[in-house]
Enzyme design. Structure first.
Site, PDB file in Angstrom:
ATOM      1  N   GLU A 169     -11.168  -8.988  10.742  1.00 53.53           N
ATOM      2  CA  GLU A 169     -12.576  -9.313  11.017  1.00 53.53           C
ATOM      3  C   GLU A 169     -12.904  -9.458  12.504  1.00 53.53           C
ATOM      4  OE1 GLU A 169     -13.480 -12.712   8.533  1.00 53.53           O
ATOM      5  OE2 GLU A 169     -12.593 -11.796   6.768  1.00 53.53           O
ATOM      6  N   ASN A 211      -8.322  -5.074   9.069  1.00 54.01           N
ATOM      7  CA  ASN A 211      -8.951  -5.502   7.814  1.00 54.01           C
ATOM      8  C   ASN A 211     -10.304  -6.134   8.101  1.00 54.01           C
ATOM      9  OD1 ASN A 211      -8.610  -5.954   4.894  1.00 54.01           O
ATOM     10  ND2 ASN A 211      -8.615  -8.137   5.409  1.00 54.01           N
ATOM     11  N   GLU A 277      -9.504  -6.826  -0.717  1.00 48.40           N
ATOM     12  CA  GLU A 277      -9.826  -8.199  -1.155  1.00 48.40           C
ATOM     13  C   GLU A 277     -10.967  -8.187  -2.191  1.00 48.40           C
ATOM     14  OE1 GLU A 277     -10.652 -10.923   2.010  1.00 48.40           O
ATOM     15  OE2 GLU A 277      -9.090 -10.140   3.327  1.00 48.40           O
TER      16      GLU A 277
HETATM   17  O1  G3I Z   1      -3.521 -25.886   0.150  1.00 51.93           O
HETATM   18  C1  G3I Z   1      -4.314 -26.865   0.814  1.00 51.93           C
HETATM   19  C2  G3I Z   1      -4.188 -28.191   0.096  1.00 51.93           C
HETATM   20  O2  G3I Z   1      -2.842 -28.646   0.202  1.00 51.93           O
HETATM   21  C3  G3I Z   1      -5.160 -29.195   0.711  1.00 51.93           C
HETATM   22  O3  G3I Z   1      -5.103 -30.399  -0.029  1.00 51.93           O
HETATM   23  C4  G3I Z   1      -6.572 -28.617   0.664  1.00 51.93           C
HETATM   24  C5  G3I Z   1      -7.601 -29.548   1.269  1.00 51.93           C
HETATM   25  O4  G3I Z   1      -7.517 -29.465   2.679  1.00 51.93           O
HETATM   26  O5  G3I Z   1      -6.610 -27.388   1.415  1.00 51.93           O
HETATM   27  C6  G3I Z   1      -5.750 -26.427   0.829  1.00 51.93           C
HETATM   28  O6  G3I Z   1      -5.810 -25.281   1.614  1.00 51.93           O
HETATM   29  C7  G3I Z   1      -6.989 -24.515   1.461  1.00 51.93           C
HETATM   30  C8  G3I Z   1      -6.552 -23.085   1.101  1.00 51.93           C
HETATM   31  O7  G3I Z   1      -7.684 -22.206   1.081  1.00 51.93           O
HETATM   32  C9  G3I Z   1      -5.865 -23.035  -0.274  1.00 51.93           C
HETATM   33  O8  G3I Z   1      -6.781 -23.398  -1.265  1.00 51.93           O
HETATM   34  C10 G3I Z   1      -7.700 -24.503   2.831  1.00 51.93           C
HETATM   35  O9  G3I Z   1      -8.216 -25.797   3.085  1.00 51.93           O
HETATM   36  C11 G3I Z   1      -8.834 -23.497   2.788  1.00 51.93           C
HETATM   37  O10 G3I Z   1      -9.401 -23.369   4.099  1.00 51.93           O
HETATM   38  C12 G3I Z   1      -8.273 -22.120   2.375  1.00 51.93           C
HETATM   39  O11 G3I Z   1      -9.383 -21.230   2.275  1.00 51.93           O
HETATM   40  C13 G3I Z   1      -8.999 -19.837   2.289  1.00 51.93           C
HETATM   41  C14 G3I Z   1      -9.803 -19.160   3.418  1.00 51.93           C
HETATM   42  O12 G3I Z   1      -9.579 -17.738   3.385  1.00 51.93           O
HETATM   43  C15 G3I Z   1      -9.402 -19.701   4.769  1.00 51.93           C
HETATM   44  O13 G3I Z   1      -8.034 -19.418   4.997  1.00 51.93           O
HETATM   45  C16 G3I Z   1      -9.384 -19.235   0.944  1.00 51.93           C
HETATM   46  O14 G3I Z   1      -8.514 -19.747  -0.054  1.00 51.93           O
HETATM   47  C17 G3I Z   1      -9.253 -17.710   0.980  1.00 51.93           C
HETATM   48  O15 G3I Z   1      -9.762 -17.125  -0.229  1.00 51.93           O
HETATM   49  C18 G3I Z   1     -10.035 -17.134   2.160  1.00 51.93           C
HETATM   50  O16 G3I Z   1      -9.769 -15.748   2.196  1.00 51.93           O
HETATM   51  C19 G3I Z   1     -10.478 -15.001   3.203  1.00 51.93           C
HETATM   52  C20 G3I Z   1      -9.510 -13.954   3.768  1.00 51.93           C
HETATM   53  O17 G3I Z   1      -8.383 -14.591   4.317  1.00 51.93           O
HETATM   54  C21 G3I Z   1     -10.219 -13.079   4.771  1.00 51.93           C
HETATM   55  N1  G3I Z   1     -11.400 -12.432   4.173  1.00 51.93           N
HETATM   56  C22 G3I Z   1     -12.356 -13.397   3.608  1.00 51.93           C
HETATM   57  C23 G3I Z   1     -11.666 -14.260   2.558  1.00 51.93           C
HETATM   58  C24 G3I Z   1     -12.655 -15.212   1.914  1.00 51.93           C
HETATM   59  O18 G3I Z   1     -13.114 -16.140   2.869  1.00 51.93           O
END
Ligand code: G3I
Length: 358
Positions: A169, A211, A277
Protein backbone atom coordinates in the site's frame (compact mmCIF):
# COMPACT_ATOMS: atom_id res chain seq x y z
CA UNK A 1 -28.30 -69.00 -8.81
CA UNK A 2 -31.59 -70.96 -8.92
CA UNK A 3 -34.71 -69.01 -8.04
CA UNK A 4 -35.32 -71.52 -5.25
CA UNK A 5 -31.93 -70.72 -3.75
CA UNK A 6 -32.51 -67.02 -4.14
CA UNK A 7 -35.82 -67.30 -2.32
CA UNK A 8 -34.06 -69.27 0.44
CA UNK A 9 -31.37 -66.66 0.87
CA UNK A 10 -33.98 -63.92 0.90
CA UNK A 11 -35.91 -65.82 3.58
CA UNK A 12 -32.71 -66.07 5.69
CA UNK A 13 -32.07 -62.46 5.26
CA UNK A 14 -35.61 -61.51 6.23
CA UNK A 15 -35.50 -63.87 9.18
CA UNK A 16 -32.34 -62.34 10.53
CA UNK A 17 -33.80 -58.92 10.03
CA UNK A 18 -37.12 -59.76 11.69
CA UNK A 19 -35.75 -61.91 14.49
CA UNK A 20 -35.82 -65.76 14.84
CA UNK A 21 -38.76 -67.71 13.39
CA UNK A 22 -38.88 -65.37 10.54
CA UNK A 23 -42.52 -64.51 11.21
CA UNK A 24 -43.59 -61.07 12.47
CA UNK A 25 -46.73 -60.68 14.47
CA UNK A 26 -49.10 -58.43 12.50
CA UNK A 27 -49.82 -56.37 15.63
CA UNK A 28 -46.21 -55.30 16.43
CA UNK A 29 -44.95 -52.98 13.63
CA UNK A 30 -41.19 -52.70 13.38
CA UNK A 31 -40.24 -49.30 14.87
CA UNK A 32 -38.65 -47.08 12.25
CA UNK A 33 -35.15 -46.47 13.57
CA UNK A 34 -34.33 -42.78 14.06
CA UNK A 35 -31.93 -42.02 11.25
CA UNK A 36 -28.49 -41.10 12.50
CA UNK A 37 -27.97 -37.53 11.40
CA UNK A 38 -25.60 -37.79 8.51
CA UNK A 39 -23.11 -34.90 8.50
CA UNK A 40 -23.43 -32.88 5.35
CA UNK A 41 -21.05 -34.19 2.74
CA UNK A 42 -18.25 -31.64 2.54
CA UNK A 43 -17.84 -30.11 -0.93
CA UNK A 44 -14.97 -31.27 -3.11
CA UNK A 45 -11.67 -29.60 -2.14
CA UNK A 46 -11.41 -26.11 -3.62
CA UNK A 47 -7.68 -26.63 -4.09
CA UNK A 48 -8.40 -29.47 -6.53
CA UNK A 49 -10.53 -27.13 -8.64
CA UNK A 50 -7.85 -24.42 -8.41
CA UNK A 51 -5.11 -26.88 -9.38
CA UNK A 52 -7.16 -27.87 -12.44
CA UNK A 53 -6.63 -24.24 -13.53
CA UNK A 54 -3.00 -24.18 -12.44
CA UNK A 55 -3.69 -21.80 -9.55
CA UNK A 56 -2.93 -21.78 -5.84
CA UNK A 57 -5.86 -21.02 -3.55
CA UNK A 58 -5.25 -19.58 -0.12
CA UNK A 59 -6.53 -17.90 2.99
CA UNK A 60 -5.20 -15.50 5.58
CA UNK A 61 -4.85 -17.11 9.01
CA UNK A 62 -3.90 -16.29 12.57
CA UNK A 63 -2.08 -18.86 14.70
CA UNK A 64 -4.81 -18.93 17.35
CA UNK A 65 -7.35 -20.15 14.74
CA UNK A 66 -5.21 -23.23 14.09
CA UNK A 67 -6.12 -24.75 17.46
CA UNK A 68 -9.82 -25.01 16.49
CA UNK A 69 -10.60 -28.36 14.78
CA UNK A 70 -13.71 -26.90 13.12
CA UNK A 71 -11.41 -24.31 11.51
CA UNK A 72 -8.58 -26.63 10.53
CA UNK A 73 -10.93 -29.30 9.13
CA UNK A 74 -12.14 -26.84 6.49
CA UNK A 75 -8.83 -25.02 6.07
CA UNK A 76 -6.82 -28.21 5.51
CA UNK A 77 -9.36 -29.60 3.00
CA UNK A 78 -9.69 -26.61 0.71
CA UNK A 79 -6.51 -24.50 0.71
CA UNK A 80 -2.86 -24.94 -0.28
CA UNK A 81 -1.57 -21.39 0.24
CA UNK A 82 -1.30 -19.54 3.57
CA UNK A 83 -0.85 -15.84 4.32
CA UNK A 84 -0.21 -14.66 7.88
CA UNK A 85 -2.98 -12.12 8.46
CA UNK A 86 -1.05 -10.29 11.20
CA UNK A 87 1.82 -12.16 12.87
CA UNK A 88 4.56 -11.68 10.27
CA UNK A 89 4.24 -7.87 10.25
CA UNK A 90 6.79 -5.47 11.79
CA UNK A 91 4.70 -4.32 14.76
CA UNK A 92 3.92 -7.75 16.28
CA UNK A 93 7.46 -8.99 15.57
CA UNK A 94 9.52 -6.13 17.03
CA UNK A 95 7.43 -4.54 19.76
CA UNK A 96 10.71 -3.78 21.56
CA UNK A 97 13.55 -2.60 19.37
CA UNK A 98 16.11 -5.32 18.73
CA UNK A 99 14.07 -8.21 20.19
CA UNK A 100 12.32 -10.05 17.35
CA UNK A 101 9.42 -12.28 18.30
CA UNK A 102 8.69 -14.72 15.48
CA UNK A 103 6.60 -17.15 17.53
CA UNK A 104 3.24 -16.38 15.93
CA UNK A 105 4.62 -16.50 12.40
CA UNK A 106 6.57 -19.65 13.23
CA UNK A 107 3.38 -21.40 14.34
CA UNK A 108 1.77 -20.53 11.01
CA UNK A 109 4.88 -21.48 9.03
CA UNK A 110 5.24 -24.89 10.68
CA UNK A 111 1.52 -25.58 10.28
CA UNK A 112 1.74 -24.74 6.59
CA UNK A 113 4.81 -26.95 6.17
CA UNK A 114 3.05 -29.80 7.99
CA UNK A 115 0.12 -29.53 5.62
CA UNK A 116 2.25 -29.19 2.49
CA UNK A 117 0.91 -25.69 1.97
CA UNK A 118 2.93 -22.81 0.51
CA UNK A 119 3.45 -19.75 2.73
CA UNK A 120 3.25 -16.08 1.76
CA UNK A 121 4.90 -13.66 4.15
CA UNK A 122 2.94 -10.46 4.78
CA UNK A 123 4.21 -7.70 4.87
CA UNK A 124 7.78 -6.46 5.32
CA UNK A 125 7.13 -2.72 4.74
CA UNK A 126 3.69 -1.27 5.52
CA UNK A 127 2.66 2.00 7.13
CA UNK A 128 -0.13 0.07 8.92
CA UNK A 129 2.31 -1.90 11.06
CA UNK A 130 5.19 0.24 12.36
CA UNK A 131 6.27 -0.31 15.99
CA UNK A 132 5.60 2.70 18.19
CA UNK A 133 9.29 3.19 19.07
CA UNK A 134 10.16 3.68 15.37
CA UNK A 135 8.07 6.80 14.90
CA UNK A 136 10.39 9.18 16.72
CA UNK A 137 13.67 8.06 15.11
CA UNK A 138 15.91 10.25 12.97
CA UNK A 139 15.88 9.48 9.25
CA UNK A 140 19.22 7.70 9.53
CA UNK A 141 18.18 5.65 12.54
CA UNK A 142 14.82 4.84 10.96
CA UNK A 143 16.63 3.52 7.88
CA UNK A 144 18.81 1.23 10.02
CA UNK A 145 15.69 0.04 11.89
CA UNK A 146 13.88 -0.78 8.64
CA UNK A 147 16.95 -2.52 7.23
CA UNK A 148 17.30 -4.58 10.43
CA UNK A 149 13.64 -5.62 10.22
CA UNK A 150 13.77 -6.66 6.57
CA UNK A 151 17.11 -8.45 6.98
CA UNK A 152 16.18 -10.27 10.21
CA UNK A 153 12.68 -11.29 9.10
CA UNK A 154 13.54 -12.37 5.55
CA UNK A 155 16.52 -14.29 6.97
CA UNK A 156 14.37 -15.98 9.63
CA UNK A 157 11.82 -17.20 7.10
CA UNK A 158 14.26 -17.99 4.27
CA UNK A 159 13.42 -21.44 2.91
CA UNK A 160 9.97 -21.32 4.54
CA UNK A 161 8.21 -18.64 2.51
CA UNK A 162 7.27 -19.11 -1.15
CA UNK A 163 6.63 -15.39 -1.53
CA UNK A 164 6.70 -12.10 0.34
CA UNK A 165 4.53 -9.03 0.20
CA UNK A 166 7.62 -6.81 0.37
CA UNK A 167 5.92 -3.41 0.18
CA UNK A 168 2.23 -2.96 0.97
CA UNK A 169 0.00 0.00 0.00
CA UNK A 170 2.63 2.57 -1.03
CA UNK A 171 0.42 4.38 -3.60
CA UNK A 172 -1.96 7.23 -2.65
CA UNK A 173 -5.65 6.34 -2.82
CA UNK A 174 -6.37 9.05 -5.41
CA UNK A 175 -3.57 7.77 -7.64
CA UNK A 176 -1.81 11.15 -7.47
CA UNK A 177 1.54 9.60 -6.49
CA UNK A 178 3.10 7.75 -3.60
CA UNK A 179 1.35 7.68 -0.22
CA UNK A 180 2.94 10.18 2.17
CA UNK A 181 3.86 7.46 4.67
CA UNK A 182 6.58 7.48 7.34
CA UNK A 183 8.69 5.39 4.95
CA UNK A 184 8.51 8.00 2.19
CA UNK A 185 9.00 10.87 4.61
CA UNK A 186 12.11 9.40 6.28
CA UNK A 187 13.65 7.35 3.45
CA UNK A 188 12.57 9.13 0.26
CA UNK A 189 10.80 7.65 -2.79
CA UNK A 190 13.59 5.10 -3.26
CA UNK A 191 12.51 3.11 -0.18
CA UNK A 192 10.40 0.81 -2.32
CA UNK A 193 13.25 -0.28 -4.61
CA UNK A 194 15.59 -0.49 -1.61
CA UNK A 195 13.20 -2.85 0.21
CA UNK A 196 12.92 -5.19 -2.77
CA UNK A 197 16.70 -5.25 -3.30
CA UNK A 198 17.38 -6.05 0.36
CA UNK A 199 14.68 -8.74 0.53
CA UNK A 200 16.11 -10.38 -2.59
CA UNK A 201 19.66 -10.19 -1.24
CA UNK A 202 18.56 -11.98 1.95
CA UNK A 203 16.19 -14.49 0.32
CA UNK A 204 16.94 -14.89 -3.40
CA UNK A 205 14.44 -17.76 -3.72
CA UNK A 206 11.31 -15.99 -2.51
CA UNK A 207 8.92 -14.42 -5.03
CA UNK A 208 8.68 -10.72 -4.19
CA UNK A 209 5.37 -8.86 -4.55
CA UNK A 210 4.09 -5.33 -4.41
CA UNK A 211 0.60 -5.46 -2.78
CA UNK A 212 -2.18 -2.88 -2.76
CA UNK A 213 -5.95 -2.23 -2.68
CA UNK A 214 -8.14 -0.01 -4.83
CA UNK A 215 -6.10 -0.76 -7.94
CA UNK A 216 -7.97 -3.86 -9.10
CA UNK A 217 -9.83 -2.45 -12.09
CA UNK A 218 -8.71 0.40 -14.39
CA UNK A 219 -8.70 3.13 -11.76
CA UNK A 220 -6.38 6.12 -11.37
CA UNK A 221 -4.74 4.24 -8.52
CA UNK A 222 -4.32 1.18 -10.73
CA UNK A 223 -2.59 3.37 -13.33
CA UNK A 224 -0.20 4.70 -10.69
CA UNK A 225 0.55 1.16 -9.43
CA UNK A 226 1.23 0.11 -13.01
CA UNK A 227 3.63 3.07 -13.47
CA UNK A 228 5.38 2.23 -10.19
CA UNK A 229 6.02 -1.43 -10.98
CA UNK A 230 6.89 -0.67 -14.62
CA UNK A 231 9.61 1.71 -13.38
CA UNK A 232 10.86 -0.91 -10.89
CA UNK A 233 11.09 -3.51 -13.66
CA UNK A 234 12.89 -1.06 -15.96
CA UNK A 235 15.40 -0.26 -13.17
CA UNK A 236 16.12 -3.99 -12.80
CA UNK A 237 14.64 -4.08 -9.29
CA UNK A 238 13.97 -7.73 -8.27
CA UNK A 239 10.16 -7.66 -8.23
CA UNK A 240 8.19 -10.76 -9.30
CA UNK A 241 4.57 -9.75 -9.02
CA UNK A 242 1.70 -7.56 -7.94
CA UNK A 243 -0.97 -8.47 -5.39
CA UNK A 244 -4.42 -7.05 -6.10
CA UNK A 245 -5.99 -7.17 -2.65
CA UNK A 246 -9.63 -7.27 -3.84
CA UNK A 247 -11.35 -5.99 -0.70
CA UNK A 248 -14.56 -5.19 -2.57
CA UNK A 249 -18.30 -4.72 -2.10
CA UNK A 250 -20.99 -6.75 -3.82
CA UNK A 251 -22.98 -3.52 -4.06
CA UNK A 252 -20.35 -1.86 -6.24
CA UNK A 253 -17.75 -4.39 -7.43
CA UNK A 254 -14.96 -3.57 -9.89
CA UNK A 255 -15.85 -4.44 -13.48
CA UNK A 256 -14.45 -7.91 -14.15
CA UNK A 257 -13.41 -6.95 -17.69
CA UNK A 258 -11.44 -4.00 -16.27
CA UNK A 259 -9.79 -6.31 -13.73
CA UNK A 260 -8.86 -8.65 -16.57
CA UNK A 261 -7.38 -5.74 -18.57
CA UNK A 262 -5.42 -4.54 -15.55
CA UNK A 263 -4.09 -8.05 -14.95
CA UNK A 264 -3.12 -8.31 -18.60
CA UNK A 265 -1.11 -5.08 -18.63
CA UNK A 266 0.71 -6.04 -15.43
CA UNK A 267 1.46 -9.46 -16.93
CA UNK A 268 2.81 -7.72 -20.05
CA UNK A 269 5.62 -6.39 -17.84
CA UNK A 270 6.62 -10.01 -17.18
CA UNK A 271 5.11 -9.90 -13.69
CA UNK A 272 2.89 -12.42 -11.92
CA UNK A 273 -0.44 -11.23 -10.56
CA UNK A 274 -2.20 -12.46 -7.42
CA UNK A 275 -5.61 -11.83 -6.01
CA UNK A 276 -4.13 -11.46 -2.54
CA UNK A 277 -6.78 -10.54 0.08
CA UNK A 278 -10.24 -11.12 -1.42
CA UNK A 279 -13.42 -10.59 0.53
CA UNK A 280 -16.79 -9.32 -0.76
CA UNK A 281 -18.86 -7.17 1.58
CA UNK A 282 -22.64 -7.67 1.44
CA UNK A 283 -23.77 -5.45 4.32
CA UNK A 284 -25.36 -2.94 1.92
CA UNK A 285 -27.48 -5.51 0.06
CA UNK A 286 -30.94 -6.93 0.80
CA UNK A 287 -30.63 -10.07 2.97
CA UNK A 288 -32.84 -12.09 0.61
CA UNK A 289 -30.54 -11.76 -2.36
CA UNK A 290 -27.18 -10.73 -1.02
CA UNK A 291 -25.56 -14.19 -0.96
CA UNK A 292 -26.50 -14.86 -4.57
CA UNK A 293 -25.15 -11.48 -5.66
CA UNK A 294 -21.99 -12.21 -3.67
CA UNK A 295 -21.64 -15.57 -5.45
CA UNK A 296 -21.75 -13.93 -8.88
CA UNK A 297 -19.17 -11.31 -7.85
CA UNK A 298 -16.79 -13.97 -6.54
CA UNK A 299 -17.31 -15.98 -9.72
CA UNK A 300 -16.65 -13.07 -12.08
CA UNK A 301 -13.46 -11.90 -10.34
CA UNK A 302 -11.93 -15.34 -9.83
CA UNK A 303 -12.77 -16.15 -13.46
CA UNK A 304 -10.65 -13.12 -14.46
CA UNK A 305 -7.67 -14.67 -12.66
CA UNK A 306 -8.36 -18.09 -14.16
CA UNK A 307 -8.31 -16.54 -17.64
CA UNK A 308 -4.93 -14.82 -17.04
CA UNK A 309 -2.02 -17.27 -17.34
CA UNK A 310 0.21 -15.11 -15.14
CA UNK A 311 -2.39 -14.85 -12.37
CA UNK A 312 -1.10 -17.70 -10.24
CA UNK A 313 -2.99 -17.50 -6.95
CA UNK A 314 -6.23 -16.43 -5.33
CA UNK A 315 -6.10 -15.76 -1.60
CA UNK A 316 -9.13 -14.89 0.51
CA UNK A 317 -8.71 -12.69 3.56
CA UNK A 318 -9.95 -15.50 5.78
CA UNK A 319 -12.42 -18.19 4.69
CA UNK A 320 -15.12 -18.16 7.39
CA UNK A 321 -17.37 -15.30 8.46
CA UNK A 322 -16.52 -16.39 12.01
CA UNK A 323 -13.11 -14.72 11.53
CA UNK A 324 -13.16 -11.66 9.31
CA UNK A 325 -11.76 -8.20 9.92
CA UNK A 326 -14.98 -6.94 8.34
CA UNK A 327 -17.38 -8.91 10.50
CA UNK A 328 -16.91 -7.24 13.85
CA UNK A 329 -19.28 -7.50 15.56
CA UNK A 330 -20.06 -10.91 14.06
CA UNK A 331 -23.21 -10.58 11.99
CA UNK A 332 -22.45 -7.11 10.73
CA UNK A 333 -21.30 -8.57 7.41
CA UNK A 334 -20.79 -11.94 5.69
CA UNK A 335 -17.84 -11.39 3.32
CA UNK A 336 -16.28 -14.86 2.97
CA UNK A 337 -16.86 -18.34 1.49
CA UNK A 338 -18.02 -20.19 4.62
CA UNK A 339 -20.54 -18.99 7.21
CA UNK A 340 -19.94 -18.70 10.94
CA UNK A 341 -20.87 -22.40 11.33
CA UNK A 342 -18.26 -23.37 8.71
CA UNK A 343 -20.89 -24.33 6.14
CA UNK A 344 -20.09 -23.42 2.52
CA UNK A 345 -22.04 -20.44 1.19
CA UNK A 346 -23.11 -19.87 -2.44
CA UNK A 347 -19.89 -17.86 -2.78
CA UNK A 348 -17.84 -21.05 -2.27
CA UNK A 349 -19.58 -22.70 -5.23
CA UNK A 350 -19.18 -19.56 -7.32
CA UNK A 351 -15.42 -19.73 -6.78
CA UNK A 352 -15.34 -23.48 -7.45
CA UNK A 353 -17.28 -22.98 -10.70
CA UNK A 354 -14.85 -20.25 -11.77
CA UNK A 355 -11.83 -22.51 -11.21
CA UNK A 356 -13.57 -25.27 -13.17
CA UNK A 357 -14.47 -22.93 -16.05
CA UNK A 358 -18.18 -23.47 -15.32
O1 G3I B 1 -3.58 -10.71 18.63
C1 G3I B 1 -3.76 -9.52 19.38
C2 G3I B 1 -4.34 -9.85 20.74
O2 G3I B 1 -3.40 -10.64 21.47
C3 G3I B 1 -4.68 -8.56 21.48
O3 G3I B 1 -5.31 -8.89 22.70
C4 G3I B 1 -5.61 -7.72 20.61
C5 G3I B 1 -5.98 -6.41 21.27
O4 G3I B 1 -4.90 -5.50 21.14
O5 G3I B 1 -4.95 -7.40 19.37
C6 G3I B 1 -4.68 -8.59 18.65
O6 G3I B 1 -4.02 -8.22 17.48
C7 G3I B 1 -4.84 -7.65 16.48
C8 G3I B 1 -4.64 -8.47 15.20
O7 G3I B 1 -5.33 -7.86 14.10
C9 G3I B 1 -5.16 -9.91 15.36
O8 G3I B 1 -6.54 -9.88 15.57
C10 G3I B 1 -4.34 -6.21 16.25
O9 G3I B 1 -4.66 -5.43 17.39
C11 G3I B 1 -5.03 -5.63 15.03
O10 G3I B 1 -4.45 -4.35 14.72
C12 G3I B 1 -4.78 -6.57 13.83
O11 G3I B 1 -5.51 -6.03 12.72
C13 G3I B 1 -5.08 -6.55 11.45
C14 G3I B 1 -4.73 -5.33 10.56
O12 G3I B 1 -4.44 -5.78 9.22
C15 G3I B 1 -3.55 -4.58 11.11
O13 G3I B 1 -2.42 -5.43 11.12
C16 G3I B 1 -6.24 -7.32 10.84
O14 G3I B 1 -6.43 -8.52 11.58
C17 G3I B 1 -5.95 -7.68 9.38
O15 G3I B 1 -7.10 -8.26 8.76
C18 G3I B 1 -5.56 -6.42 8.59
O16 G3I B 1 -5.20 -6.84 7.30
C19 G3I B 1 -4.87 -5.79 6.37
C20 G3I B 1 -3.68 -6.28 5.53
O17 G3I B 1 -2.59 -6.56 6.37
C21 G3I B 1 -3.34 -5.25 4.48
N1 G3I B 1 -4.50 -4.96 3.62
C22 G3I B 1 -5.67 -4.50 4.38
C23 G3I B 1 -6.06 -5.55 5.42
C24 G3I B 1 -7.31 -5.12 6.17
O18 G3I B 1 -7.04 -3.97 6.93
Amino acid sequence: MSSHRAHALLAILLATQLGCGGSKSATAPTPTPTPTPVPATPPDPLRDAASASGKLVGAAVQSTFLTDPRYTEVFDRHFNYVTAEYEMKWDPIERTRGSDDFLGGDAIASYAAGQGMKLKGHALVWHGSVPGWANGLSNTDFRSAVEHHIRATADHYRGQVYAWDVVNEAVADDGSGLRDSIFRQKLGDGYIADAFRLAHQVDPQALLYYNDYGGEGLTAKADRIYDLVRDLVQQGVPIDGVGLQMHISAANPPDAAAVASNMRRLASLGLRVNISEMDVQVRDLAPATRLDVQKSVYHAIVAACVAEARCDAVTFWGFTDAHSWLNAPVGSDAPLLFDTAYAPKPAFFGVQDAFLHR
